[in-house]
Write an enzyme that holds these catalytic residues in place. Structure first.
Site, PDB file in Angstrom:
ATOM      1  N   TYR A 160       0.835  -1.207   0.000  1.00  0.00           N
ATOM      2  CA  TYR A 160       0.000   0.000   0.000  1.00  0.00           C
ATOM      3  C   TYR A 160       0.871   1.258   0.000  1.00  0.00           C
ATOM      4  O   TYR A 160       0.631   2.195  -0.770  1.00  0.00           O
ATOM      5  CB  TYR A 160      -0.929   0.014   1.221  1.00  0.00           C
ATOM      6  CG  TYR A 160      -1.731   1.300   1.315  1.00  0.00           C
ATOM      7  CD1 TYR A 160      -2.822   1.517   0.478  1.00  0.00           C
ATOM      8  CD2 TYR A 160      -1.375   2.302   2.212  1.00  0.00           C
ATOM      9  CE1 TYR A 160      -3.548   2.702   0.536  1.00  0.00           C
ATOM     10  CE2 TYR A 160      -2.088   3.490   2.272  1.00  0.00           C
ATOM     11  CZ  TYR A 160      -3.172   3.683   1.431  1.00  0.00           C
ATOM     12  OH  TYR A 160      -3.879   4.871   1.485  1.00  0.00           O
ATOM     13  N   ARG A 216     -10.736   2.980   8.016  1.00  0.00           N
ATOM     14  CA  ARG A 216      -9.774   2.591   6.976  1.00  0.00           C
ATOM     15  C   ARG A 216      -8.382   2.740   7.564  1.00  0.00           C
ATOM     16  O   ARG A 216      -7.748   3.788   7.451  1.00  0.00           O
ATOM     17  CB  ARG A 216      -9.945   3.445   5.721  1.00  0.00           C
ATOM     18  CG  ARG A 216     -11.299   3.280   5.062  1.00  0.00           C
ATOM     19  CD  ARG A 216     -11.378   3.992   3.711  1.00  0.00           C
ATOM     20  NE  ARG A 216     -10.600   3.276   2.707  1.00  0.00           N
ATOM     21  CZ  ARG A 216      -9.588   3.803   2.040  1.00  0.00           C
ATOM     22  NH1 ARG A 216      -9.181   5.024   2.297  1.00  0.00           N
ATOM     23  NH2 ARG A 216      -8.955   3.113   1.121  1.00  0.00           N
ATOM     24  N   PHE A 243      13.771  20.767  -1.614  1.00  0.00           N
ATOM     25  CA  PHE A 243      12.421  20.262  -1.813  1.00  0.00           C
ATOM     26  C   PHE A 243      12.271  18.853  -1.235  1.00  0.00           C
ATOM     27  O   PHE A 243      11.257  18.527  -0.602  1.00  0.00           O
ATOM     28  CB  PHE A 243      12.103  20.254  -3.308  1.00  0.00           C
ATOM     29  CG  PHE A 243      10.846  19.522  -3.681  1.00  0.00           C
ATOM     30  CD1 PHE A 243       9.609  20.103  -3.532  1.00  0.00           C
ATOM     31  CD2 PHE A 243      10.909  18.224  -4.187  1.00  0.00           C
ATOM     32  CE1 PHE A 243       8.449  19.422  -3.881  1.00  0.00           C
ATOM     33  CE2 PHE A 243       9.761  17.538  -4.539  1.00  0.00           C
ATOM     34  CZ  PHE A 243       8.521  18.140  -4.385  1.00  0.00           C
ATOM     35  N   ARG A 292       1.480   8.010  12.832  1.00  0.00           N
ATOM     36  CA  ARG A 292       0.932   9.190  13.518  1.00  0.00           C
ATOM     37  C   ARG A 292      -0.593   9.197  13.506  1.00  0.00           C
ATOM     38  O   ARG A 292      -1.237   9.596  14.474  1.00  0.00           O
ATOM     39  CB  ARG A 292       1.460  10.450  12.831  1.00  0.00           C
ATOM     40  CG  ARG A 292       1.007  11.760  13.447  1.00  0.00           C
ATOM     41  CD  ARG A 292       1.226  12.911  12.491  1.00  0.00           C
ATOM     42  NE  ARG A 292       0.399  12.754  11.295  1.00  0.00           N
ATOM     43  CZ  ARG A 292       0.585  13.419  10.164  1.00  0.00           C
ATOM     44  NH1 ARG A 292       1.596  14.262  10.049  1.00  0.00           N
ATOM     45  NH2 ARG A 292      -0.211  13.218   9.125  1.00  0.00           N
TER      46      ARG A 292
END
Length: 751
Positions: free
Chosen positions: A470, A527, A592, A517
């Site tokens: 996932y 979910r 970034f 978290r």
């Protein structure tokens, strides 16, 4: 069944009840702290902008034979929220009733809540005329509580003097068929009733001519509908405790149209403003340090001032190249909606070089739109429609210039989908190579999301392998896509896009930190992603919600052990993150990528062995975030940050988790990071020491400075500083830094 003998709603007017009914006043933790008249509790003014917090209940009555829900339309003569359609019955338990309607903390903890259930029987008789003899108080299913508020601005205008501010107890009740009850609605309470299917209710939600109560909308959209919803699994909901949560109080701001009122009330639960986010946002409180504690971190306060006012991240959106290349109106929308759906990440994207900025901006918005479809658990009664949309998103939304999607998501995410054609226009103006990358990643991610949408994720992923799969789909692919866009821009080496393992692990690192978290939010939302193969080792039940009960010492110990294993699992990805970062050569791209990485390692440190994870959302201080942003400019600084937080986790493990089953694995994972970053960290510390030594040595050898002199001559001080700086420069030149970064202006070709 027995009901009240002291209260007769038929003998009172609406005004009488406002003055005479005594509601149960609460603390934010649902502790009974007093009483107030119904009128006092519902006044919204400058003294009490959201009224007085009090206890309430919402009954949902179902016909099992047809799977229909009974709704009522509140009477036009009601003082608060007249004319709105809502659930079967919604009202308040009161002080002074017989039977007793004030529930204790113990009755809430064990789920019995007989007081609220007696109040429900009293009001079902009063509002709908259902005889108490036709109801069994023991058949009510108490599911959960939620804290919400709403000004009645739709009825009384933007300065409405009335509103609701309640901790609402949700009760389900089923009957075999409609003939099991008789109804005679009270004309002062109810204008109409109707039985509806889930499909009927979806149509009502889309009919803008209908008024629906804010509390009803919250319950239905958050919990009742969707493949994992209580209504879709009604028998399981009524016969098991799978969907029950007696420990936590979900918290919601209302839909935005219910802000305001006589006290100009705004969001109470800003981190989870339900007008801006979807899913479980707003259900769970966010654990924050006190303002005093945050202000005591002076270096962080200075960092915040620096980042906000002195040295903010500079946006490159106004460059001539971008203005000439992209349609102004559509790009303005993309930039605006970026700031709405991700305020924290927007500035990091905007500082990217001009030849890359819009590519990444559009990539982010496309994936955010896809994620909004995945996260909405109520908009698709037929799961097959959602699966198809996810699988075909890349060839519909990215190809059709008129593609749009309504009634999916909430707040700004919904608007993103409604006006997605503007994103599509900007996407179509990108280089063909960039479009190819974005379409490919969108296709593969949509396929992966569809795979998991069809699974019951109420108890998390089954195995670590499924957990990793996932994370790969929703984050690892993002890492791959970004690497390919970096290469397309010409600012990074072609070899970077071949490092699929490293980019995948970097994305998974960020995703796993978020999943750890967001344990409670995800569990409440039905979910969840914590792998059962891990959490089942620590749970004494077959329920992921076992870990929420922090008042039980054994549960607390088991919960922290489970948490620490998951933190360790994520931490083991850190070396690959550092390896990926060492390959970058563009300073703006490095920053970034580095900023989310340092936020993640700091969050892992905050999460480790922290019981707050099981009662809310844990976040690092905003000042610390600002400090990390300012320090994430090169590989040395990145190594220093990872080094420090890994040492902190290791120290906590040795001190606070001596009996933790994952202790050795945790310390090993920390040590790997510490070893990989030790040289850089040591060099930085030694540089500071050399500067100090040079200064002290210079001052010490000056014979004219006696031990009795209190003032150091300025020329000696200057010489000492000069020698110290020279020493520092020599020391640094002795150990040349790896990964010398260059700005995009140096690396990029002239556009």
């Amino acid at each position: 069944m027995t009901t009240t003998t002291k209260w007769d709603g038929n003998s009172m007017t609406q005004k009488d009840m406002m003055l005479k009914d005594t509601v149960i006043v609460l603390s934010e933790n649902d502790e009974v702290i007093g009483s107030a008249s119904k009128k006092e509790a519902h006044i919204f003014d400058m003294k009490q902008p959201t009224g007085i917090l009090h206890r309430a209940f919402s009954v949902f009555l179902f016909d099992e034979s047809t799977n229909e829900l009974l709704l009522q339309q509140r009477a036009s003569t009601k003082i608060t929220f007249p004319n709105v359609w809502t659930n079967t019955c919604c009202s308040h338990p009161l002080h002074g009733m017989e039977p007793e309607e004030v529930d204790t903390a113990d009755s809430v903890a064990d789920g019995s809540v007989m007081g609220v259930k007696h109040a429900a029987i009293r009001k079902l008789e009063h509002e709908l005329g259902i005889p108490p003899s036709q109801l069994d108080v023991t058949k009510f299913k108490f599911l959960t509580r939620f804290h919400y508020w709403a000004a009645d601005t739709v009825t009384h205008g933007p300065k409405s003097p009335w509103g609701e501010h309640e901790i609402d107890y949700v009760l389900f009740y089923t009957i075999d068929n409609k003939s099991a009850i008789t109804m005679k609605p009270h004309p002062d309470e109810v204008d109409d009733v109707k039985w509806v299917t889930q499909e009927d209710l979806q149509e009502m939600f889309q009919d803008k001519s209908l008024l629906l109560s804010p509390w009803f909308r919250l319950i239905v959209q958050r919990w009742a509908l969707g493949s994992n919803g209580w209504w879709c699994n009604l028998k399981e909901t009524m016969n098991t405790d799978k969907y029950c949560d007696f420990n936590n109080i979900a918290r919601f701001d209302p839909p935005k149209e219910h802000f305001g009122g006589g006290g100009n009330a705004g969001p109470k639960f800003l981190e989870g403003d339900s007008t801006k986010k979807q899913g479980a946002y707003g259900k769970i409180k966010t654990h924050k340090e006190s303002k005093l504690s945050q202000l005591c971190q002076l270096d962080e306060v200075w960092s915040a001032v620096t980042l906000l006012y002195l040295k903010p991240l500079v946006s490159n959106l106004e460059t001539d190249y971008i203005k000439k290349t992209f349609s102004s109106e559509e790009l303005i929308f993309c930039d605006e909606i970026l700031g709405k759906v991700s305020r924290s990440f927007a500035a990091v994207i905007r500082q990217l070089p001009q030849q890359l900025l819009v590519d990444v901006l559009v990539f982010y918005l496309v994936l955010r739109a896809l994620d909004t479809v995945e996260d909405d658990t109520t908009a698709f009664p037929d799961i097959a429609v959602k699966v198809t949309l996810l699988q075909k998103f890349h060839e519909q939304a990215l190809v059709d210039p008129n593609w749009t999607l309504d009634n999916v998501g909430e707040g700004d995410e919904r608007r993103l989908l409604q006006e997605f054609s503007k994103c599509q226009t900007t996407y179509s103006e990108l280089k063909s190579e960039s479009r190819s990358v974005i379409a490919d990643i969108t296709k593969r991610m949509g396929m992966g999301m569809a795979e998991f949408v069809e699974k019951d994720m109420g108890q998390g992923t089954a195995t670590v392998e499924e957990y990793n799969r996932y994370c790969h789909f929703v984050a690892g692919l993002v890492g791959e896509g970004l690497s390919r866009l970096f290469v397309v821009s010409g600012l990074e080496s072609v070899s970077l896009k071949k490092e699929l393992q490293l980019s995948d692990q970097m994305g998974m690192f960020l995703q796993k930190v978020n999943i750890i978290r967001d344990y409670l939010e995800d569990y409440v939302d039905g979910r969840a992603w914590w792998p059962k193969s891990i959490w089942s080792k620590y749970s004494e039940t077959d329920d992921l919600g076992y870990f929420c009960n922090m008042t039980d010492d054994k549960v607390r110990t088991n919960s922290l052990a489970c948490l620490n294993e998951l933190v360790t699992d994520a931490l083991e990805l850190a070396p690959d993150c550092l390896a990926y970062m060492s390959m970058l050569q563009c300073a703006e791209i490095f920053r970034f990528c580095a900023i989310p990485q340092v936020m993640a390692i700091a969050t892992l440190d905050k999460l480790y062995n922290n019981p707050d994870v099981f009662t809310g959302v844990v976040k690092i201080r905003k000042g610390l975030s600002c400090k990390l942003i300012l320090q994430a400019n090169n590989i040395s600084e990145l190594h220093s940050i990872f080094h420090d937080f890994s040492k902190s986790i290791s120290s906590k493990a040795k001190k606070c988790a001596k009996n933790d089953p994952s202790l050795k694995r945790t310390i090993k994972a920390c040590q790997v990071v510490i070893d990989k970053t030790e040289t850089t960290r040591t060099r930085k510390n030694n540089s500071v020491k050399k500067l100090a030594v040079g200064l002290i040595a210079t001052l010490a050898v000056k014979n004219s400075i006696s031990s009795k002199e209190w003032i150091v001559p300025l020329d000696y001080l200057a010489r000492g500083m000069a020698l110290g700086i020279t020493t520092l420069l020599f020391w640094n030149s002795t150990f040349p830094k790896k990964n010398q970064l260059k700005s995009a202006g140096v690396l990029g070709k002239k556009i």
